[in-house]
Design an enzyme around this catalytic site. Structure first.
Site, PDB file in Angstrom:
ATOM      1  N   TYR A 170       2.331 -92.987  -4.854  1.00 48.36           N
ATOM      2  CA  TYR A 170       1.832 -93.158  -6.219  1.00 48.36           C
ATOM      3  C   TYR A 170       2.241 -91.993  -7.120  1.00 48.36           C
ATOM      4  O   TYR A 170       2.470 -92.173  -8.302  1.00 48.36           O
ATOM      5  CB  TYR A 170       0.293 -93.234  -6.221  1.00 48.36           C
ATOM      6  CG  TYR A 170      -0.271 -94.613  -6.069  1.00 48.36           C
ATOM      7  CD1 TYR A 170      -0.038 -95.362  -4.929  1.00 48.36           C
ATOM      8  CD2 TYR A 170      -1.063 -95.167  -7.067  1.00 48.36           C
ATOM      9  CE1 TYR A 170      -0.580 -96.622  -4.787  1.00 48.36           C
ATOM     10  CE2 TYR A 170      -1.602 -96.427  -6.934  1.00 48.36           C
ATOM     11  CZ  TYR A 170      -1.363 -97.151  -5.794  1.00 48.36           C
ATOM     12  OH  TYR A 170      -1.900 -98.400  -5.664  1.00 48.36           O
ATOM     13  N   LYS A 219       1.730 -95.718   9.462  1.00 43.90           N
ATOM     14  CA  LYS A 219       2.955 -96.393   9.916  1.00 43.90           C
ATOM     15  C   LYS A 219       3.793 -95.310  10.597  1.00 43.90           C
ATOM     16  O   LYS A 219       4.927 -95.015  10.208  1.00 43.90           O
ATOM     17  CB  LYS A 219       3.666 -97.021   8.680  1.00 43.90           C
ATOM     18  CG  LYS A 219       4.821 -97.913   9.010  1.00 43.90           C
ATOM     19  CD  LYS A 219       4.436 -99.254   9.608  1.00 43.90           C
ATOM     20  CE  LYS A 219       5.649-100.032  10.022  1.00 43.90           C
ATOM     21  NZ  LYS A 219       5.350-101.239  10.813  1.00 43.90           N
ATOM     22  N   ASP A 251       0.473-102.623   9.636  1.00 40.78           N
ATOM     23  CA  ASP A 251       0.720-104.069   9.740  1.00 40.78           C
ATOM     24  C   ASP A 251      -0.275-104.712  10.708  1.00 40.78           C
ATOM     25  O   ASP A 251      -0.838-105.778  10.442  1.00 40.78           O
ATOM     26  CB  ASP A 251       2.183-104.365  10.128  1.00 40.78           C
ATOM     27  CG  ASP A 251       2.710-103.496  11.265  1.00 40.78           C
ATOM     28  OD1 ASP A 251       2.007-102.542  11.675  1.00 40.78           O
ATOM     29  OD2 ASP A 251       3.827-103.770  11.746  1.00 40.78           O
ATOM     30  N   ASP A 275      -4.734 -98.937  -0.846  1.00 41.85           N
ATOM     31  CA  ASP A 275      -4.793 -99.872  -1.976  1.00 41.85           C
ATOM     32  C   ASP A 275      -4.696-101.303  -1.457  1.00 41.85           C
ATOM     33  O   ASP A 275      -5.483-102.174  -1.834  1.00 41.85           O
ATOM     34  CB  ASP A 275      -3.634 -99.571  -2.943  1.00 41.85           C
ATOM     35  CG  ASP A 275      -3.644-100.502  -4.135  1.00 41.85           C
ATOM     36  OD1 ASP A 275      -4.716-100.676  -4.727  1.00 41.85           O
ATOM     37  OD2 ASP A 275      -2.584-101.061  -4.461  1.00 41.85           O
ATOM     38  N   ASP A 279      -8.076-104.249  -0.883  1.00 39.53           N
ATOM     39  CA  ASP A 279      -8.174-105.562  -1.536  1.00 39.53           C
ATOM     40  C   ASP A 279      -8.255-106.663  -0.479  1.00 39.53           C
ATOM     41  O   ASP A 279      -9.000-107.623  -0.624  1.00 39.53           O
ATOM     42  CB  ASP A 279      -6.949-105.818  -2.437  1.00 39.53           C
ATOM     43  CG  ASP A 279      -7.202-105.385  -3.875  1.00 39.53           C
ATOM     44  OD1 ASP A 279      -8.040-104.488  -4.082  1.00 39.53           O
ATOM     45  OD2 ASP A 279      -6.561-105.935  -4.792  1.00 39.53           O
TER      46      ASP A 279
HETATM   47  C1  IPM Z   1      -7.118 -99.704  -7.495  1.00 39.24           C
HETATM   48  C2  IPM Z   1      -6.133-100.312  -8.468  1.00 39.24           C
HETATM   49  C3  IPM Z   1      -5.248 -99.199  -9.027  1.00 39.24           C
HETATM   50  C4  IPM Z   1      -4.455 -98.610  -7.872  1.00 39.24           C
HETATM   51  C5  IPM Z   1      -4.346 -99.622 -10.184  1.00 39.24           C
HETATM   52  C6  IPM Z   1      -5.116-100.249 -11.311  1.00 39.24           C
HETATM   53  C7  IPM Z   1      -3.498 -98.489 -10.676  1.00 39.24           C
HETATM   54  O1  IPM Z   1      -5.392-101.303  -7.856  1.00 39.24           O
HETATM   55  O2  IPM Z   1      -7.929 -98.870  -7.914  1.00 39.24           O
HETATM   56  O3  IPM Z   1      -7.092-100.059  -6.308  1.00 39.24           O
HETATM   57  O4  IPM Z   1      -3.391 -99.149  -7.513  1.00 39.24           O
HETATM   58  O5  IPM Z   1      -4.902 -97.620  -7.311  1.00 39.24           O
HETATM   59 MG    MG Z   2      -5.951-101.754  -5.890  1.00 36.59          MG
END
Ligand code: IPM
Ligand code: MG
Length: 403
Positions: A170, A219, A251, A275, A279
């Site tokens: 990042y 990884k 993975d 990240d 999710d």
């Molecule tokens: C998160 C989001 C952010 C990230 C974005 C909005 C930059 O997806 O907080 O997980 O990738 O960290």
């Molecule tokens: Mg995110």
């Protein structure tokens, strides 16, 4: 679920806890909270979290002073930059930060856009050194039917992802060649960056409320940075003898989170992997709208709290978004400010709404309640206006009739 933030001497902690409870009954807390509403549904879910915080303040005799500031597409529209300096200033002078959501569709499909809302959040993370993103994942039996996973795999799921937030790909050097045919993003980690989040994750893993297992997701079969993560974690592990450490390639972890999520207790991972898997893990609960998160600053004296969902622009302004992710983020904020009893009351209130099917459209698309109604119910519960039973007819009136 409970998530203690303070890392203190254990004996002292037990010794002082009774004293703190007694003192808290008489001591009025005065806290400054920076509020960044952000984009899309951010402002409306934030509003409900603040409504709940106000109910907490009134019930316990505290005072919360909110300082509103800008970030994201909202900030670009109003100031031309996704993160005005004033926002950093306000955040640095607050006890905690409550954040809504970031992102606007007008930037999503424009790879050449010079300014993007997300830059605001990344810059804020760096400026405040919010190095650890903590995302608890747990399930509610009343919502098992919403999860794509089988109910038998959902019982007892309770894990926390510790995602490194200020390093890795990042924040590495980014380049596109002058002719536009080659681009690169560097991924770099230092030992110090890995150590600080690893210690935090180990501390959590050894808490009495946890199952004392830490899984490092990496990884290491391919990446040099992952090999450094393993090395550092292996070196630190003996300092936490009660914690069992496991290593898993990302993975495989992505698969295991779906196949057998209850095996996890504390997951530790770097920025990009965190990240993605956080999710992924969020679908286990049944709705992305339910999950809170905390991002801790270096030194532990500042933290940002936000629901994990995005800005969901299609729902903005319709009063249909789920405010629970934001309200549970406020509960984490209270806990961070040493208001455990207050945080528990908010969680009890949330559980009460879910158990009684007072839910938003993401959870029940037919019989749903509005964002503001859920916020009102939760704050009424906190204020003690809902004692055990509730006059459902009154609430029914506020149920949506749109099918
Ligand atoms: C998160 C989001 C952010 C990230 C974005 C909005 C930059 O997806 O907080 O997980 O990738 O960290
Ligand atoms: Mg995110």
């Amino acid at each position: 679920m409970r998530c203690e933030f303070r890392v203190t001497n254990k004996t002292l902690e037990t010794h002082n806890s009774q004293l703190i409870t007694v003192l808290k009954k008489t001591i009025k807390m005065n806290k400054t909270i920076a509020v960044i509403e952000g984009d899309g549904i951010g402002p409306e879910v934030n509003k409900q979290a603040i409504r709940v915080l106000d109910a907490v303040a009134e019930h316990f005799g505290h005072e919360f002073d909110y300082r509103y500031c800008l970030m994201g597409a909202d900030a670009i529209d109003k100031t031309g930059t996704p993160l005005p300096d004033e926002t950093i200033e306000i955040c640095l002078n607050s006890d905690a930060i409550l954040f809504g959501a970031i992102g606007h569709p007008k930037y999503d499909n424009d790879p050449s856009a010079k300014v993007r809302p997300e830059q605001g959040l990344l810059k804020l993370r760096k400026a405040l050194q919010l190095f650890a993103n903590i995302r608890p994942v747990n399930t509610y039996s009343s919502l098992f039917h919403l999860s794509p996973l089988k109910s038998k795999n959902l019982e007892g799921v309770d894990f926390i992802i510790f995602r490194e937030l200020t390093g890795g790909i990042y924040f590495g050097n980014k380049e596109t060649s002058p002719d536009g045919t080659r681009a690169s993003d560097d991924c770099t980690y230092t030992r110090a960056e890995i150590e600080r989040i690893a210690h935090l994750a180990f501390h959590f893993a050894e808490k009495p409320t946890r199952r004392k297992k830490l899984t490092l997701v990496d990884k290491a079969n391919v990446l040099e940075t992952s090999r450094l993560w393993r090395k550092v974690v292996q070196e630190i592990a003996p300092q936490y003898p009660s914690v069992t450490v496991e290593y898993m390639y990302v993975d495989n972890a992505a698969m295991q989170i779906i196949q057998n999520p209850k095996q996890f207790d504390i997951i530790l991972t770097e920025n990009m992997f965190g990240d993605i898997i956080s999710d992924e893990a969020s679908v286990i609960s049944g709705s992305l709208g339910l999950l809170p998160s905390a991002s801790l600053a270096n030194g532990g004296n500042l933290a940002l709290f936000e629901p994990i969902h995005g800005s969901y622009p299609q729902a903005a302004g319709k009063d249909i978004a789920n405010p629970i992710g934001s309200i549970l983020s406020a509960a984490m904020l209270l806990e961070f400010l040493s208001m455990e009893e207050e945080a528990k009351l908010v969680r009890d209130a949330v559980n009460w709404t879910l158990l009684n099917s007072f839910v938003t459209k993401d959870i029940d698309p037919v019989n749903f309640y509005f964002t503001s109604t859920i916020g009102e119910l939760i704050s009424d519960f906190v204020s003690g206006k809902i004692a055990g039973t509730v006059k459902t007819e009154n609430i029914e009136l506020r149920k949506s009739t749109i099918i």
